[in-house]
Design an enzyme around this catalytic site. Structure first.
Site, PDB file in Angstrom:
ATOM      1  N   GLY A 161      30.966  21.978 -51.563  1.00 60.70           N
ATOM      2  CA  GLY A 161      30.597  21.908 -50.153  1.00 60.70           C
ATOM      3  C   GLY A 161      31.790  21.807 -49.225  1.00 60.70           C
ATOM      4  N   HIS A 162      31.494  21.991 -47.945  1.00 59.44           N
ATOM      5  CA  HIS A 162      32.553  22.037 -46.930  1.00 59.44           C
ATOM      6  C   HIS A 162      33.352  20.735 -46.856  1.00 59.44           C
ATOM      7  CE1 HIS A 162      29.261  20.829 -43.784  1.00 59.44           C
ATOM      8  NE2 HIS A 162      29.575  19.833 -44.574  1.00 59.44           N
ATOM      9  N   ASN A 163      34.652  20.902 -46.658  1.00 56.97           N
ATOM     10  CA  ASN A 163      35.614  19.809 -46.502  1.00 56.97           C
ATOM     11  C   ASN A 163      35.773  18.947 -47.757  1.00 56.97           C
ATOM     12  OD1 ASN A 163      34.533  20.088 -43.359  1.00 56.97           O
ATOM     13  ND2 ASN A 163      36.731  19.770 -43.566  1.00 56.97           N
TER      14      ASN A 163
END
Length: 329
Positions: A242-244
């Protein structure tokens, strides 16, 4: 067909020969299905029982093997049979798909792109504006590299993979078919007037050196800054990052596992197949998450966690033992 003698094989492995055989060898194979002309492996003592009925004339074994090879059969003893197996597989590996021309005539390469020396680009690949490829990069057919992507030297990207704008991949990486690097992170917020409002994902993905991304896996771009995979990470097929999220060096994620947004993994973390990690969770160096586990909180370095929700392995095993006793009463 490649063929090797016992002495040829040992010249590569530099092990200790036990027994002897005049058989020439044409391929590696597992014990149960090996033929006389095939090399097999005993990497764990529990597999020694299969040697008696195997047709293999040669096995690569650990030094603590407790059986003898038998007539016209041989062992090569090494420190680590699994690592030796890697050398043998590499020895017999067939050639990779060939490029008849370094740059296929149907490849679409923007005039601003920079293609390093000896790099190859296959049919129908798209290389966007200001993309930079290092030396000896291999881009197989139908790969898409969007604007300002950079790819380090000796990296291989297999057919169908997509690397979106402004993402960066290091040297000596392997990106397997249909992997997605830099798709939008999953970010929405409820709005009374508009339903679900999409949160723009304006970051990117940064992948270190010697990283491998499996087929159909997804590494989402950061919402603000970067999703980061450190050097040496190995990601299996069908994995979601997932993002970040930020992975340290030499992390392993097995198939169907997933990280929600903003997860942090230390160095050498192992995530088992189908495990799920909650957003904003931190997992310390060397921790292990067992297959199918669900992680809902931070994990200290070196811990082994199993279960759903995941708890320390010793605690989970005690809980399961109690439940088993209760079920039989």
């Amino acid at each position: 067909m490649k063929t090797y003698t016992l002495q040829d094989i040992n010249a590569i492995l530099n092990g200790t020969i036990v027994g002897n055989t005049d058989q020439n060898f044409t391929a590696p194979e597992q014990l149960e299905t090996a033929k006389k002309s095939e090399i097999s492996f005993i990497g764990n003592k529990k597999y020694e029982k299969f040697w008696k009925n195997s047709l293999a004339s040669l096995a690569i074994v650990n030094e603590d093997v407790s059986i003898e090879p038998g007539e016209n059969r041989a062992f090569i003893k090494v420190n680590n049979a699994d690592l030796a197996m890697c050398q043998i597989l590499d020895l017999f590996a067939p050639d990779l798909p060939k490029f008849h021309t370094e740059i296929h005539k149907t490849a679409c390469i923007d005039e601003t792109a920079i293609v390093g020396k000896n790099s190859k680009i296959g049919a129908n690949a798209y290389i966007g504006p200001n993309v930079v490829l290092g030396e000896n990069v291999t881009i197989y057919p139908n790969v898409t590299l969007l604007d300002e992507v950079t790819i380090g030297s000796n990296t291989v990207i297999w057919p169908g993979a997509v690397v979106r704008e402004r993402c960066h991949i290091g040297s000596n990486c392997i990106i397997h078919p249909n992997a997605s690097i830099g798709a939008d992170g999953f970010g929405f917020r409820p709005c009374p007037e508009r339903g679900l409002v999409k949160i723009p994902q304006i970051g990117n993905v940064i992948i270190g050196n010697n990283v491998e991304i499996g087929a159909n896996s997804c590494v989402d771009r950061g919402k603000f800054s970067s999703t980061i995979l450190g050097d040496g990470c190995k990601i299996d097929n069908l994995v979601q990052i997932g993002h970040n999220s930020k992975l340290g060096k030499f992390c392993i994620m097995a198939g169907n596992s997933g990280l929600a947004g903003s997860v942090t993994l230390g160095n050498g973390v192992i995530i088992g197949g189908s495990a799920s990690i909650k957003d904003h969770t931190t997992i310390g160096d060397g921790a292990i998450v067992g297959a199918g586990s669900g992680v809902t909180g931070d994990i200290s370095a070196g811990k082994t966690m199993i279960g759903y929700p995941a708890v320390e392995a010793r605690t989970a095993l005690k809980q399961w033992a109690i439940l088993k006793r209760m079920a039989t009463q």
